[in-house]
Design a protein around this motif. Sequence first.
Motif, PDB file in Angstrom:
ATOM      1  N   THR A  82       0.873  -1.179   0.000  1.00  0.00           N
ATOM      2  CA  THR A  82       0.000   0.000   0.000  1.00  0.00           C
ATOM      3  C   THR A  82       0.907   1.224   0.000  1.00  0.00           C
ATOM      4  O   THR A  82       1.955   1.229  -0.610  1.00  0.00           O
ATOM      5  CB  THR A  82      -0.922  -0.011   1.226  1.00  0.00           C
ATOM      6  OG1 THR A  82      -0.109  -0.038   2.398  1.00  0.00           O
ATOM      7  CG2 THR A  82      -1.817  -1.237   1.225  1.00  0.00           C
ATOM      8  N   ASN A  83       0.562   2.215   0.688  1.00  0.00           N
ATOM      9  CA  ASN A  83       1.432   3.389   0.740  1.00  0.00           C
ATOM     10  C   ASN A  83       2.407   3.346   1.898  1.00  0.00           C
ATOM     11  O   ASN A  83       3.188   4.269   2.091  1.00  0.00           O
ATOM     12  CB  ASN A  83       0.578   4.660   0.863  1.00  0.00           C
ATOM     13  CG  ASN A  83      -0.040   5.045  -0.460  1.00  0.00           C
ATOM     14  OD1 ASN A  83       0.588   4.889  -1.497  1.00  0.00           O
ATOM     15  ND2 ASN A  83      -1.268   5.514  -0.427  1.00  0.00           N
ATOM     16  N   THR A  84       2.348   2.291   2.687  1.00  0.00           N
ATOM     17  CA  THR A  84       3.111   2.279   3.924  1.00  0.00           C
ATOM     18  C   THR A  84       4.494   1.657   3.771  1.00  0.00           C
ATOM     19  O   THR A  84       5.292   1.721   4.695  1.00  0.00           O
ATOM     20  CB  THR A  84       2.362   1.491   5.007  1.00  0.00           C
ATOM     21  OG1 THR A  84       2.257   0.131   4.576  1.00  0.00           O
ATOM     22  CG2 THR A  84       0.976   2.072   5.225  1.00  0.00           C
ATOM     23  N   GLY A  85       4.720   1.016   2.652  1.00  0.00           N
ATOM     24  CA  GLY A  85       6.034   0.404   2.440  1.00  0.00           C
ATOM     25  C   GLY A  85       6.081  -1.071   2.765  1.00  0.00           C
ATOM     26  O   GLY A  85       6.754  -1.828   2.094  1.00  0.00           O
ATOM     27  N   LYS A  86       5.365  -1.497   3.786  1.00  0.00           N
ATOM     28  CA  LYS A  86       5.473  -2.904   4.160  1.00  0.00           C
ATOM     29  C   LYS A  86       4.700  -3.761   3.173  1.00  0.00           C
ATOM     30  O   LYS A  86       3.654  -3.376   2.655  1.00  0.00           O
ATOM     31  CB  LYS A  86       4.945  -3.118   5.576  1.00  0.00           C
ATOM     32  CG  LYS A  86       3.504  -2.761   5.770  1.00  0.00           C
ATOM     33  CD  LYS A  86       3.099  -2.953   7.227  1.00  0.00           C
ATOM     34  CE  LYS A  86       1.628  -2.631   7.424  1.00  0.00           C
ATOM     35  NZ  LYS A  86       1.220  -2.767   8.835  1.00  0.00           N
ATOM     36  N   LEU A  87       5.258  -4.946   2.915  1.00  0.00           N
ATOM     37  CA  LEU A  87       4.637  -5.879   1.984  1.00  0.00           C
ATOM     38  C   LEU A  87       3.671  -6.802   2.716  1.00  0.00           C
ATOM     39  O   LEU A  87       3.952  -7.255   3.823  1.00  0.00           O
ATOM     40  CB  LEU A  87       5.722  -6.718   1.298  1.00  0.00           C
ATOM     41  CG  LEU A  87       6.649  -5.981   0.339  1.00  0.00           C
ATOM     42  CD1 LEU A  87       7.750  -6.923  -0.152  1.00  0.00           C
ATOM     43  CD2 LEU A  87       5.872  -5.428  -0.846  1.00  0.00           C
ATOM     44  N   THR A  88       2.548  -7.075   2.063  1.00  0.00           N
ATOM     45  CA  THR A  88       1.613  -8.099   2.528  1.00  0.00           C
ATOM     46  C   THR A  88       1.690  -9.247   1.531  1.00  0.00           C
ATOM     47  O   THR A  88       1.454  -9.049   0.332  1.00  0.00           O
ATOM     48  CB  THR A  88       0.181  -7.546   2.601  1.00  0.00           C
ATOM     49  OG1 THR A  88       0.154  -6.427   3.489  1.00  0.00           O
ATOM     50  CG2 THR A  88      -0.768  -8.610   3.127  1.00  0.00           C
ATOM     51  N   PHE A  89       2.028 -10.418   2.022  1.00  0.00           N
ATOM     52  CA  PHE A  89       2.297 -11.562   1.163  1.00  0.00           C
ATOM     53  C   PHE A  89       1.076 -12.451   0.974  1.00  0.00           C
ATOM     54  O   PHE A  89       0.230 -12.586   1.871  1.00  0.00           O
ATOM     55  CB  PHE A  89       3.407 -12.429   1.774  1.00  0.00           C
ATOM     56  CG  PHE A  89       4.787 -11.873   1.612  1.00  0.00           C
ATOM     57  CD1 PHE A  89       5.250 -10.846   2.430  1.00  0.00           C
ATOM     58  CD2 PHE A  89       5.647 -12.376   0.651  1.00  0.00           C
ATOM     59  CE1 PHE A  89       6.525 -10.330   2.279  1.00  0.00           C
ATOM     60  CE2 PHE A  89       6.928 -11.872   0.491  1.00  0.00           C
ATOM     61  CZ  PHE A  89       7.365 -10.853   1.306  1.00  0.00           C
ATOM     62  N   GLY A  90       1.004 -13.086  -0.191  1.00  0.00           N
ATOM     63  CA  GLY A  90       0.085 -14.188  -0.380  1.00  0.00           C
ATOM     64  C   GLY A  90       0.639 -15.435   0.294  1.00  0.00           C
ATOM     65  O   GLY A  90       1.775 -15.433   0.791  1.00  0.00           O
ATOM     66  N   ASP A  91      -0.163 -16.498   0.291  1.00  0.00           N
ATOM     67  CA  ASP A  91       0.244 -17.720   0.976  1.00  0.00           C
ATOM     68  C   ASP A  91       1.146 -18.617   0.131  1.00  0.00           C
ATOM     69  O   ASP A  91       1.589 -19.660   0.605  1.00  0.00           O
ATOM     70  CB  ASP A  91      -0.992 -18.513   1.419  1.00  0.00           C
ATOM     71  CG  ASP A  91      -1.697 -17.835   2.581  1.00  0.00           C
ATOM     72  OD1 ASP A  91      -2.890 -18.129   2.793  1.00  0.00           O
ATOM     73  OD2 ASP A  91      -1.068 -17.008   3.261  1.00  0.00           O
ATOM     74  N   GLY A  92       1.361 -18.238  -1.111  1.00  0.00           N
ATOM     75  CA  GLY A  92       2.287 -18.990  -1.940  1.00  0.00           C
ATOM     76  C   GLY A  92       1.616 -20.020  -2.821  1.00  0.00           C
ATOM     77  O   GLY A  92       0.521 -20.511  -2.522  1.00  0.00           O
ATOM     78  N   THR A  93       2.279 -20.316  -3.929  1.00  0.00           N
ATOM     79  CA  THR A  93       1.862 -21.379  -4.846  1.00  0.00           C
ATOM     80  C   THR A  93       3.041 -22.323  -5.009  1.00  0.00           C
ATOM     81  O   THR A  93       4.131 -21.884  -5.411  1.00  0.00           O
ATOM     82  CB  THR A  93       1.486 -20.804  -6.224  1.00  0.00           C
ATOM     83  OG1 THR A  93       0.364 -19.941  -6.096  1.00  0.00           O
ATOM     84  CG2 THR A  93       1.171 -21.925  -7.211  1.00  0.00           C
ATOM     85  N   VAL A  94       2.821 -23.578  -4.705  1.00  0.00           N
ATOM     86  CA  VAL A  94       3.871 -24.573  -4.891  1.00  0.00           C
ATOM     87  C   VAL A  94       3.761 -25.123  -6.311  1.00  0.00           C
ATOM     88  O   VAL A  94       2.784 -25.790  -6.657  1.00  0.00           O
ATOM     89  CB  VAL A  94       3.748 -25.717  -3.865  1.00  0.00           C
ATOM     90  CG1 VAL A  94       4.843 -26.745  -4.108  1.00  0.00           C
ATOM     91  CG2 VAL A  94       3.818 -25.172  -2.451  1.00  0.00           C
ATOM     92  N   LEU A  95       4.726 -24.798  -7.127  1.00  0.00           N
ATOM     93  CA  LEU A  95       4.735 -25.240  -8.519  1.00  0.00           C
ATOM     94  C   LEU A  95       5.659 -26.443  -8.665  1.00  0.00           C
ATOM     95  O   LEU A  95       6.821 -26.396  -8.254  1.00  0.00           O
ATOM     96  CB  LEU A  95       5.211 -24.117  -9.437  1.00  0.00           C
ATOM     97  CG  LEU A  95       5.430 -24.501 -10.896  1.00  0.00           C
ATOM     98  CD1 LEU A  95       4.127 -24.929 -11.553  1.00  0.00           C
ATOM     99  CD2 LEU A  95       6.073 -23.362 -11.675  1.00  0.00           C
ATOM    100  N   THR A  96       5.118 -27.499  -9.262  1.00  0.00           N
ATOM    101  CA  THR A  96       5.914 -28.682  -9.574  1.00  0.00           C
ATOM    102  C   THR A  96       5.891 -28.880 -11.075  1.00  0.00           C
ATOM    103  O   THR A  96       4.806 -28.995 -11.671  1.00  0.00           O
ATOM    104  CB  THR A  96       5.343 -29.928  -8.886  1.00  0.00           C
ATOM    105  OG1 THR A  96       5.264 -29.694  -7.479  1.00  0.00           O
ATOM    106  CG2 THR A  96       6.226 -31.137  -9.154  1.00  0.00           C
ATOM    107  N   VAL A  97       7.058 -28.893 -11.686  1.00  0.00           N
ATOM    108  CA  VAL A  97       7.154 -29.137 -13.116  1.00  0.00           C
ATOM    109  C   VAL A  97       7.676 -30.555 -13.313  1.00  0.00           C
ATOM    110  O   VAL A  97       8.729 -30.915 -12.785  1.00  0.00           O
ATOM    111  CB  VAL A  97       8.079 -28.119 -13.806  1.00  0.00           C
ATOM    112  CG1 VAL A  97       8.142 -28.397 -15.311  1.00  0.00           C
ATOM    113  CG2 VAL A  97       7.593 -26.702 -13.555  1.00  0.00           C
ATOM    114  N   LYS A  98       6.917 -31.334 -14.064  1.00  0.00           N
ATOM    115  CA  LYS A  98       7.260 -32.744 -14.270  1.00  0.00           C
ATOM    116  C   LYS A  98       7.758 -32.982 -15.688  1.00  0.00           C
ATOM    117  O   LYS A  98       7.323 -32.298 -16.612  1.00  0.00           O
ATOM    118  CB  LYS A  98       6.020 -33.603 -14.015  1.00  0.00           C
ATOM    119  CG  LYS A  98       5.470 -33.494 -12.610  1.00  0.00           C
ATOM    120  CD  LYS A  98       4.203 -34.332 -12.457  1.00  0.00           C
ATOM    121  CE  LYS A  98       3.675 -34.232 -11.031  1.00  0.00           C
ATOM    122  NZ  LYS A  98       2.395 -34.974 -10.864  1.00  0.00           N
ATOM    123  N   PRO A  99       8.648 -33.961 -15.820  1.00  0.00           N
ATOM    124  CA  PRO A  99       9.164 -34.263 -17.170  1.00  0.00           C
ATOM    125  C   PRO A  99       8.052 -34.756 -18.104  1.00  0.00           C
ATOM    126  O   PRO A  99       7.069 -35.323 -17.651  1.00  0.00           O
ATOM    127  CB  PRO A  99      10.201 -35.371 -16.933  1.00  0.00           C
ATOM    128  CG  PRO A  99      10.463 -35.370 -15.487  1.00  0.00           C
ATOM    129  CD  PRO A  99       9.272 -34.791 -14.794  1.00  0.00           C
TER     130      PRO A  99
END
Lengths: 108, 115
Positions: A91-108
């Motif tokens: 926002t305007n305050t500088g601090k980051l608010t994070f999402g909970d993440g996405t675990v990506l797995t790439v398979k052959p």
Amino acid sequence: GDQVEQSPSALSLHEGTGSALRCNFTTTMRAVQWFRKNSRGSLINLFYLASGTKENGRLKSAFDSKERYSTLHIRDAQLEDSGTYFCAANTNTGKLTFGDGTVLTVKP
Amino acid sequence: NSKVIQTPRYLVKGQGQKAKMRCIPEKGHPVVFWYQQNKNNEFKFLINFQNQEVLQQIDMTEKRFSAECPSNSPCSLEIQSSEAGDSALYLCASSLSWGIGDTQYFGPGTRLLVL
């Protein structure tokens, strides 16, 4: 408080395919960063956007402050793209608010 | 990608002990942030500085942590009396400015385990 809703929480891709990650914001954010957590646990900067779109190799990101979302597109996924991806918004305050993440797995 | 240095990488403390970690921001970055990441990948902002001055901090940090960024020395974050719930990854980030202007660059973190 400010919320960042990241989806999907997990994603599995075959090499050579692509997909998109998305973050929705419950309030107006002024900028967004996207990170990938590498195998050593470090947060690697992928993009910083205050508006519009940016592209870097096989990655492309977009940010729409008015519509309150950001996306990260991955095309032609490679095995080394596997990892946990985070968006983080500012926002305007500088601090980051994070999402909970996405675990990506790439398979052959 | 990032040149932020954090030490130590791992820290093990008993409950009630002090736990101190340090951060050297990227050269030329006057703004330093500390975040806590728990085992569920949830991030919590703790405190930020511009040069030696605290800009913002949360209640927990004000009450239980001691943090500083002295001139010409590493920044530090110290838990005065560690609790089991403090076990987490502590991340330091630096930036050219606070607000929305600039990318935050993260260090590798200090992983604290409180037994």
